[in-house]
Design a protein around this motif. Structure first.
Motif, PDB file in Angstrom:
ATOM      1  N   ALA A 150     -19.051 -19.343  -5.887  1.00  0.00           N
ATOM      2  CA  ALA A 150     -20.094 -18.338  -5.612  1.00  0.00           C
ATOM      3  C   ALA A 150     -20.400 -17.497  -6.854  1.00  0.00           C
ATOM      4  CB  ALA A 150     -19.655 -17.446  -4.460  1.00  0.00           C
ATOM      5  N   GLY A 151     -19.525 -17.583  -7.874  1.00  0.00           N
ATOM      6  CA  GLY A 151     -19.790 -16.841  -9.114  1.00  0.00           C
ATOM      7  C   GLY A 151     -18.779 -15.748  -9.412  1.00  0.00           C
ATOM      8  N   LEU A 152     -17.652 -15.731  -8.682  1.00  0.00           N
ATOM      9  CA  LEU A 152     -16.663 -14.669  -8.932  1.00  0.00           C
ATOM     10  C   LEU A 152     -16.057 -14.826 -10.326  1.00  0.00           C
ATOM     11  CD1 LEU A 152     -15.399 -12.242  -7.364  1.00  0.00           C
ATOM     12  CD2 LEU A 152     -13.359 -13.658  -7.134  1.00  0.00           C
ATOM     13  N   TYR A 153     -15.997 -13.713 -11.044  1.00  0.00           N
ATOM     14  CA  TYR A 153     -15.485 -13.721 -12.421  1.00  0.00           C
ATOM     15  C   TYR A 153     -14.010 -13.327 -12.447  1.00  0.00           C
ATOM     16  CZ  TYR A 153     -15.066 -12.467 -17.356  1.00  0.00           C
ATOM     17  OH  TYR A 153     -14.662 -12.390 -18.659  1.00  0.00           O
ATOM     18  N   ALA A 154     -13.635 -12.360 -11.596  1.00  0.00           N
ATOM     19  CA  ALA A 154     -12.263 -11.842 -11.632  1.00  0.00           C
ATOM     20  C   ALA A 154     -11.781 -11.519 -10.228  1.00  0.00           C
ATOM     21  CB  ALA A 154     -12.202 -10.580 -12.490  1.00  0.00           C
ATOM     22  N   TYR A 155     -10.467 -11.607 -10.030  1.00  0.00           N
ATOM     23  CA  TYR A 155      -9.879 -11.206  -8.751  1.00  0.00           C
ATOM     24  C   TYR A 155      -8.760 -10.226  -9.028  1.00  0.00           C
ATOM     25  CZ  TYR A 155      -8.656 -11.465  -3.854  1.00  0.00           C
ATOM     26  OH  TYR A 155      -8.455 -11.139  -2.527  1.00  0.00           O
ATOM     27  N   ASN A 156      -8.818  -9.063  -8.371  1.00  0.00           N
ATOM     28  CA  ASN A 156      -7.780  -8.047  -8.538  1.00  0.00           C
ATOM     29  C   ASN A 156      -6.712  -8.204  -7.456  1.00  0.00           C
ATOM     30  OD1 ASN A 156      -7.272  -4.846  -7.329  1.00  0.00           O
ATOM     31  ND2 ASN A 156      -6.498  -5.402  -9.329  1.00  0.00           N
ATOM     32  N   HIS A 157      -5.491  -8.383  -7.899  1.00  0.00           N
ATOM     33  CA  HIS A 157      -4.371  -8.511  -6.967  1.00  0.00           C
ATOM     34  C   HIS A 157      -3.156  -7.934  -7.685  1.00  0.00           C
ATOM     35  CE1 HIS A 157      -3.290 -10.246  -3.114  1.00  0.00           C
ATOM     36  NE2 HIS A 157      -2.225 -10.829  -3.630  1.00  0.00           N
ATOM     37  N   ASN A 158      -2.769  -6.720  -7.335  1.00  0.00           N
ATOM     38  CA  ASN A 158      -1.734  -6.024  -8.103  1.00  0.00           C
ATOM     39  C   ASN A 158      -0.328  -6.390  -7.661  1.00  0.00           C
ATOM     40  OD1 ASN A 158      -3.652  -4.698  -9.588  1.00  0.00           O
ATOM     41  ND2 ASN A 158      -3.672  -2.868  -8.297  1.00  0.00           N
ATOM     42  N   LEU A 159       0.580  -6.377  -8.637  1.00  0.00           N
ATOM     43  CA  LEU A 159       2.003  -6.564  -8.318  1.00  0.00           C
ATOM     44  C   LEU A 159       2.623  -5.232  -7.926  1.00  0.00           C
ATOM     45  CD1 LEU A 159       3.217  -9.027 -11.106  1.00  0.00           C
ATOM     46  CD2 LEU A 159       2.714  -9.513  -8.703  1.00  0.00           C
ATOM     47  N   ASP A 160       1.929  -4.166  -8.251  1.00  0.00           N
ATOM     48  CA  ASP A 160       2.325  -2.785  -7.917  1.00  0.00           C
ATOM     49  C   ASP A 160       3.571  -2.297  -8.649  1.00  0.00           C
ATOM     50  OD1 ASP A 160       0.128  -2.434  -6.347  1.00  0.00           O
ATOM     51  OD2 ASP A 160       1.192  -2.618  -4.441  1.00  0.00           O
ATOM     52  N   SER A 161       4.704  -3.044  -8.544  1.00  0.00           N
ATOM     53  CA  SER A 161       5.942  -2.595  -9.196  1.00  0.00           C
ATOM     54  C   SER A 161       6.808  -3.812  -9.502  1.00  0.00           C
ATOM     55  CB  SER A 161       6.662  -1.587  -8.279  1.00  0.00           C
ATOM     56  OG  SER A 161       7.637  -0.877  -9.013  1.00  0.00           O
ATOM     57  N   SER A 162       8.116  -3.595  -9.678  1.00  0.00           N
ATOM     58  CA  SER A 162       8.999  -4.732  -9.969  1.00  0.00           C
ATOM     59  C   SER A 162       9.262  -5.516  -8.689  1.00  0.00           C
ATOM     60  CB  SER A 162      10.324  -4.233 -10.523  1.00  0.00           C
ATOM     61  OG  SER A 162      11.029  -3.552  -9.492  1.00  0.00           O
ATOM     62  N   ALA A 163       9.744  -6.749  -8.833  1.00  0.00           N
ATOM     63  CA  ALA A 163      10.076  -7.578  -7.668  1.00  0.00           C
ATOM     64  C   ALA A 163      11.120  -6.861  -6.811  1.00  0.00           C
ATOM     65  CB  ALA A 163      10.603  -8.927  -8.138  1.00  0.00           C
ATOM     66  N   GLY A 164      12.115  -6.259  -7.466  1.00  0.00           N
ATOM     67  CA  GLY A 164      13.209  -5.614  -6.737  1.00  0.00           C
ATOM     68  C   GLY A 164      12.771  -4.396  -5.935  1.00  0.00           C
ATOM     69  N   PHE A 165      11.830  -3.644  -6.466  1.00  0.00           N
ATOM     70  CA  PHE A 165      11.411  -2.396  -5.817  1.00  0.00           C
ATOM     71  C   PHE A 165      10.343  -2.638  -4.748  1.00  0.00           C
ATOM     72  CE2 PHE A 165       9.114   1.774  -5.810  1.00  0.00           C
ATOM     73  CZ  PHE A 165      10.170   2.549  -5.336  1.00  0.00           C
ATOM     74  N   TYR A 166       9.700  -3.800  -4.795  1.00  0.00           N
ATOM     75  CA  TYR A 166       8.540  -4.065  -3.936  1.00  0.00           C
ATOM     76  C   TYR A 166       8.821  -3.792  -2.458  1.00  0.00           C
ATOM     77  CZ  TYR A 166       4.030  -6.196  -2.852  1.00  0.00           C
ATOM     78  OH  TYR A 166       2.736  -6.402  -2.448  1.00  0.00           O
ATOM     79  N   GLU A 167       9.995  -4.268  -1.980  1.00  0.00           N
ATOM     80  CA  GLU A 167      10.260  -4.136  -0.532  1.00  0.00           C
ATOM     81  C   GLU A 167      10.539  -2.689  -0.103  1.00  0.00           C
ATOM     82  OE1 GLU A 167      13.357  -7.045  -0.488  1.00  0.00           O
ATOM     83  OE2 GLU A 167      14.900  -5.500  -0.305  1.00  0.00           O
ATOM     84  N   GLU A 168      10.715  -1.805  -1.078  1.00  0.00           N
ATOM     85  CA  GLU A 168      10.856  -0.386  -0.736  1.00  0.00           C
ATOM     86  C   GLU A 168       9.487   0.219  -0.418  1.00  0.00           C
ATOM     87  OE1 GLU A 168      13.871   1.268  -0.906  1.00  0.00           O
ATOM     88  OE2 GLU A 168      14.816  -0.646  -1.457  1.00  0.00           O
ATOM     89  N   VAL A 169       8.444  -0.461  -0.853  1.00  0.00           N
ATOM     90  CA  VAL A 169       7.090   0.097  -0.762  1.00  0.00           C
ATOM     91  C   VAL A 169       6.273  -0.585   0.334  1.00  0.00           C
ATOM     92  CG1 VAL A 169       4.995   0.558  -2.130  1.00  0.00           C
ATOM     93  CG2 VAL A 169       7.216   0.522  -3.255  1.00  0.00           C
ATOM     94  N   ILE A 170       6.496  -1.895   0.479  1.00  0.00           N
ATOM     95  CA  ILE A 170       5.715  -2.713   1.426  1.00  0.00           C
ATOM     96  C   ILE A 170       6.679  -3.667   2.129  1.00  0.00           C
ATOM     97  CG2 ILE A 170       3.890  -4.479   1.612  1.00  0.00           C
ATOM     98  CD1 ILE A 170       3.142  -3.176  -1.330  1.00  0.00           C
ATOM     99  N   THR A 171       6.579  -3.746   3.452  1.00  0.00           N
ATOM    100  CA  THR A 171       7.472  -4.703   4.135  1.00  0.00           C
ATOM    101  C   THR A 171       6.691  -5.832   4.801  1.00  0.00           C
ATOM    102  OG1 THR A 171       7.459  -3.595   6.271  1.00  0.00           O
ATOM    103  CG2 THR A 171       9.091  -2.808   4.660  1.00  0.00           C
ATOM    104  N   THR A 172       5.363  -5.685   4.875  1.00  0.00           N
ATOM    105  CA  THR A 172       4.577  -6.673   5.623  1.00  0.00           C
ATOM    106  C   THR A 172       4.168  -7.887   4.781  1.00  0.00           C
ATOM    107  OG1 THR A 172       2.712  -5.214   5.186  1.00  0.00           O
ATOM    108  CG2 THR A 172       3.679  -5.099   7.381  1.00  0.00           C
ATOM    109  N   ARG A 173       4.555  -7.918   3.519  1.00  0.00           N
ATOM    110  CA  ARG A 173       4.372  -9.125   2.694  1.00  0.00           C
ATOM    111  C   ARG A 173       5.373  -9.056   1.546  1.00  0.00           C
ATOM    112  NH1 ARG A 173      -0.424  -5.982   1.129  1.00  0.00           N
ATOM    113  NH2 ARG A 173       0.197  -5.088  -0.863  1.00  0.00           N
TER     114      ARG A 173
END
Ligand code: SAM
Ligand code: DTB
Ligand code: SF4
Length: 327
Positions: A150-173
């Protein structure tokens, strides 16, 4: 440190620590030197951000005002029409933006009418000659391919933080889910925009851990947003302390040194930063910002077109006209 004009994807945590923990002025000087080797330091890309679908999200990201489960005063807004979005993109272009990012408060993209409408929006914005970016949550390989077509140039998908800290912030993925979507985006030939957020309660090591993941990807993200937590009342992190501007400067400078060709975007947090503080971020290698007509990012305040124009004049910056994939 000798500065050579090459891109490395074999950084180690020890090397990143040595860069990150340098005396601040030394770090900024190095980052500014790298910045000037790879980019025109007076050019800053202005990316207009538009929330095309707001609130009511099923995820539990503890920083986010759009998660349905937290009691925030954000108004849920269904997916906008194609016409409204294109009209907004036209005005963004007139105001000097060369990139237009459409964000949706979704966990993932579903193959339904809404996705078809997003594809039409992408095609319409692309026809205006703007770099089109989307951030819509998780994507399958096929969905990424359709967006690319369709013409998409970029996709934003953040890692937010380190792998280890991620589950402290988000549990649904999981962090792995995040990396999978980034791989689908890469495979489809769309450029990657991925970075993180400071101020979630992470350690300095977590910040460096995230940079290590990004800077050792087979190909660095073309764009790396550095956000300061935008505190939203009613979310679990709503009363966290404000991020220190020097922490933003340190993070931006380190990202610039590790990923010299990337656009490093000074993202959320500008509304709470003085012009001088933002200037330090540009000195440290930030070369892109988010702006918006509504003077909000998605649901939190952000400087608007007029305020940013004034800052550009003061600092002698000019909007980057069009960034094409080089290489
Ligand atoms: N729902 C999609 C997703 O999460 O991937 C796309 C939109 S989401 C709002 C895009 C990104 O904005 C998040 O990944 C997060 O890094 C950032 N973000 C969200 N809320 C924020 C906040 N309060 N402060 C700083 N950054 C935030
Ligand atoms: C990114 O890294 N920052 C933008 C964009 N990608 C989509 C979003 C920041 C959101 C800030 C809080 C809000 O307004 O919801
Ligand atoms: Fe939903 Fe994205 Fe907010 Fe997480 S960051 S709650 S996925 S809108």
């Amino acid at each position: 440190m000798t500065i050579e004009k090459n891109i490395r994807t074999d950084w180690t945590l020890e090397e990143i620590k040595a860069i990150y923990h340098q005396p601040l002025l030394e770090l900024v000087y190095q980052a500014a030197t790298v910045h000037r080797l790879w980019h025109k330091a007076a050019e800053v890309q202005v990316c207009t951000l538009l929330s095309v679908k707001t609130g009511g999200c099923t995820e539990d990201c503890s920083y986010c005002g759009q998660a349905a489960r937290y009691h925030t005063d954000i108004k849920v807004k269904a997916l906008m029409s194609r016409e409204e979005v294109i009209a907004c993109a036209v005005r963004a272009k007139e105001a000097g933006s060369s990139r237009f990012c459409m964000a949706a408060a979704w966990r993932e993209v579903r193959d339904n009418k809404d996705f078809e409408r997003i594809l039409e929006m992408v095609a319409g914005v692309n026809d205006l000659g703007l770099e089109v970016c989307c951030t819509l949550g998780m994507l399958t390989e096929q969905q990424a391919q359709r967006l690319q077509q369709a013409g998409l140039y970029a996709y934003n998908h953040n890692l937010d933080s380190s792998a280890g800290f991620y589950e402290e912030v988000i549990t649904t993925r999981t962090y792995g889910d995040r990396l999978n979507t980034i791989n689908h985006v890469r495979k489809a030939g769309i450029t990657v925009c991925s970075g993180g957020i400071l101020g979630l309660g992470e350690t300095h090591e977590d910040r460096m851990g995230m940079l290590l993941t990004l800077a050792t990807m087979v190909k660095h993200p073309e764009s790396v947003p550095v956000n300061a937590l935008a505190r939203v009342a009613g979310t679990p992190l709503g009363d966290f302390p404000k991020v220190d501007a020097w922490d933003m400067v340190r993070m931006i400078a380190t990202a610039r040194i590790l990923m010299p060709a990337a656009m490093v975007r000074l993202s959320a947090g500008r509304a709470e930063m003085k012009e001088e503080e933002q200037a330090w971020c540009f000195m440290a290698g930030a070369n892109s910002i988010f702006t918006s007509e509504s003077e909000t990012l998605l649901v939190t305040p952000n400087p608007g077109f007029i305020e940013d124009k004034k800052m550009f004049e003061t600092l002698g910056l000019k909007p980057l006209v069009k960034k094409k994939i080089t290489e």
